[in-house]
Design an enzyme around this catalytic site. Structure first.
Site, PDB file in Angstrom:
ATOM      1  N   GLU A   1       0.563  -0.851   0.259  1.00  0.00           N
ATOM      2  CA  GLU A   1      -0.092   0.052  -0.246  1.00  0.00           C
ATOM      3  C   GLU A   1       0.801   1.107   0.042  1.00  0.00           C
ATOM      4  OE1 GLU A   1      -3.066  -0.311   2.588  1.00  0.00           O
ATOM      5  OE2 GLU A   1      -3.956  -2.111   1.998  1.00  0.00           O
TER       6      GLU A   1
ATOM      7  N   HIS B   1      -9.923   9.356   2.381  1.00  0.00           N
ATOM      8  CA  HIS B   1      -9.018   8.073   1.740  1.00  0.00           C
ATOM      9  C   HIS B   1      -9.814   8.953   0.298  1.00  0.00           C
ATOM     10  CE1 HIS B   1      -9.185   4.348   0.056  1.00  0.00           C
ATOM     11  NE2 HIS B   1      -8.020   4.106   1.690  1.00  0.00           N
TER      12      HIS B   1
ATOM     13  N   ARG C   1      -1.624   8.977   1.156  1.00  0.00           N
ATOM     14  CA  ARG C   1      -2.520   9.758   1.052  1.00  0.00           C
ATOM     15  C   ARG C   1      -3.287  10.598   1.351  1.00  0.00           C
ATOM     16  NH1 ARG C   1      -6.110   4.962   5.318  1.00  0.00           N
ATOM     17  NH2 ARG C   1      -5.555   3.711   3.469  1.00  0.00           N
TER      18      ARG C   1
ATOM     19  N   HIS D   1     -12.311   9.208   6.675  1.00  0.00           N
ATOM     20  CA  HIS D   1     -12.029   8.389   6.393  1.00  0.00           C
ATOM     21  C   HIS D   1     -11.443   8.400   8.298  1.00  0.00           C
ATOM     22  CE1 HIS D   1     -11.145   4.328   5.417  1.00  0.00           C
ATOM     23  NE2 HIS D   1      -9.423   3.964   5.453  1.00  0.00           N
TER      24      HIS D   1
ATOM     25  N   ARG E   1      -1.688   9.250   9.285  1.00  0.00           N
ATOM     26  CA  ARG E   1      -1.717   7.427   9.354  1.00  0.00           C
ATOM     27  C   ARG E   1      -0.972   7.250   7.670  1.00  0.00           C
ATOM     28  NH1 ARG E   1      -4.770   3.213   8.623  1.00  0.00           N
ATOM     29  NH2 ARG E   1      -6.228   4.847   8.156  1.00  0.00           N
TER      30      ARG E   1
END
Ligand code: SIN
Length: 513
Positions: free
Chosen positions: A126, A237, A277, A336, A371
């Protein structure tokens, strides 16, 4: 199986004090309950709705953990820090990445059905991770599999009592120490209370979260005098499905890790799909504003592999008439995850004796200003367990944080409105003024349109929104998930965390590089 009593049927007077009262049945709450019960403690577990409600079961991508052949906690920590934009608590990051390995092994032994060959779980990729380190389950349904695994142990546990539909309204405090909680007409006495109530991303209109994630735990803790921190950092997100009349369903980052592209209507690539992100969400929001629609496309990948690897996503999209492997999937960012929350140390202690917090409700500082993907379930596993141990050890002293004044003169006089705000109005206000991009004018408008968070009549969701808006107005820079279009640079003078306690001025705590 213990009876899952409805709150209303439970007479308060019958309750002896539990060793630990856990509020919330997501990943952090379940881990905390099991961990305390396995040490011989009696646990009361309350959940506001059903046991499987909340946002944990919606987590798709997975659990990041450094178990690959060329990986290790130090590399995982370095990636977490790089994405966290200078605000991570170093000791929390070291704890997460080191203890995460043991926590995941324990989860595996407990029956977690990670995808892969027997004994050899598959590791996905990811954004922000330098290597494949994401364990996943259920073909893109990792959170649901994790909650199911933990629940299978909680339900059978003789020392855990569960109450569903028990929404906690406030904490009981005696002699400066939390001694239980009230939910509806019932009082639940306990030697310690652990809040694992999730975040507040459902306050925004477009959200990947369950409707319960509205900051209840944070508001309750704040009213009880606990410090809260980092509330301006809300992660959007980048790739949530955008279909009229459908929820903003998460299209996991793991899809991009497997090669999914972000494209325009003509299928031309729009942006690097594996940007962190915050960067990708901003790029997509601005593309949509200025140029048009964006889509996720897996058309160039092997359809059989896509359908196998993401079987549960494939099924969900089929129900909505879409083919995951063959259609262009319309996307837009959605709220998110909240990096901020109830301020705790690495053992889950809040600034109020007897009160602990873990998971997204808490703010150890582990996630910094942004995060890293798939670090949230890991956070629940590691810090849920630590908070439960600490709560049982029952150390009464609060942590002695060093605090100082804000870096620039910001003695704000807040002109708050009076009264309350309907949740749809609140969501629209947050979308307009506290979205992916913010500026002083919009934030000022937001702050003045929301009631005073210290007024005892302010509802939980409005209280949380008012604090988040104030924190975002105070931070006159851009960092991680907090992007100020009127202050688009990161400034070293703001390398620190803003935290608050009820009826006190905001405090600033520097984070050393
Ligand atoms: C995702 O699957 O993209 C969400 C996982 C996460 O938020 O870490």
């Amino acid at each position: 199986m213990p009876p899952l009593l409805d709150d209303q049927r439970h007479a308060a007077s019958e309750s002896p004090a539990a060793d630990l009262l856990v509020v919330g049945s997501g990943a952090a709450g379940l881990v905390a309950a099991l961990s305390a019960a396995s040490r011989g403690a009696s646990v009361m577990l309350l959940t506001a709705s059903e046991l499987t409600s909340g946002s944990s079961p919606r987590a798709q991508g997975g659990v990041a953990v450094a178990i690959g052949p060329d990986d290790g906690p130090r590399q995982h920590a370095a990636d977490t820090l790089a994405v966290g934009a200078g605000l991570n608590d170093r000791s929390a990051v070291d704890t997460l990445t080191r203890d995460g390995i043991v926590a995941v092994q324990a989860l595996w032994r407990a029956g977690m059905p990670f995808d892969g060959e027997p004994g050899i779980p598959e590791l996905g990729l990811e954004a922000g991770h330098r290597t494949h380190r994401i364990l996943h389950a259920g073909g893109g349904a990792t959170g649901a599999a994790l909650v199911k695994t933990l629940l299978s142990h909680v339900i059978d546990h003789p020392r855990i009592t569960v109450r569903v539909h028990a929404r906690v309204s406030d904490l009981l405090i005696e002699d400066g120490r939390v001694r239980g909680a009230r939910a509806g007409a019932c009082v639940y006495p306990a030697h310690a209370v652990l809040l694992a109530t999730g975040g507040y991303a459902a306050l925004w209109q477009r959200t990947t979260n369950a409707s319960e994630s509205r900051g209840d735990g944070l508001a309750i803790a704040y009213r009880a005098g606990a410090a809260v921190a980092d509330l301006e950092f809300v992660q959007f997100h980048p790739t949530a499905l955008l279909l009229p009349g459908r929820p903003s369903f998460l299209l996991s980052e793991a899809l991009r890790g497997e090669g999914a592209r972000v494209v325009d209507e003509q299928e031309h690539p729009v942006v690097n799909p594996l940007l962190p992100r915050d960067q990708l969400a901003r790029a997509l929001a601005s593309y949509r504003r200025e140029r048009g629609s964006v889509f996720l496309s897996l058309r160039h990948l092997d359809a059989g592999h896509v359908r196998r690897r993401f079987s549960s996503l494939d099924q969900q999209l089929q129900d909505w008439g879409l083919d995951l492997a063959r259609d262009l999937l319309p996307i837009a960012p959605a709220a998110h995850y909240c990096m901020g929350g109830i301020r705790t140390d690495v053992d889950g202690r809040t600034s109020v004796a007897g009160l602990y917090a873990a998971g997204e409700a808490a703010c150890t500082g582990v996630q910094g200003a942004n995060r890293l993907a798939s670090n949230s379930l890991l956070e629940c596993l590691v810090f849920g367990q630590r908070a439960a141990s600490c709560a049982l050890a029952d150390r009464p002293q609060a942590a002695g944080w060093e605090v100082g004044p804000l870096p620039v003169s910001l003695s704000h006089q807040w002109n708050a409105s009076v009264g309350t705000v309907a949740s749809s109005t609140l969501a629209a206000l947050l979308d307009s003024h506290l979205g992916i991009e913010r500026d002083a004018q919009g934030l000022h408008e937001l702050v003045t349109s929301l009631p005073n968070p210290d007024d005892p009549t302010t509802p939980n969701d409005v209280l949380v929104a008012a604090l988040a808006a104030r924190a975002a107005l105070l931070r006159q820079e851009s960092r991680g998930a907090h992007y100020r279009s009127d202050a688009p640079y990161t400034c070293d003078c703001w390398r620190g965390r803003i935290h608050w306690r009820r009826e006190e001025a905001p405090q600033f705590e520097r984070v050393e590089p």
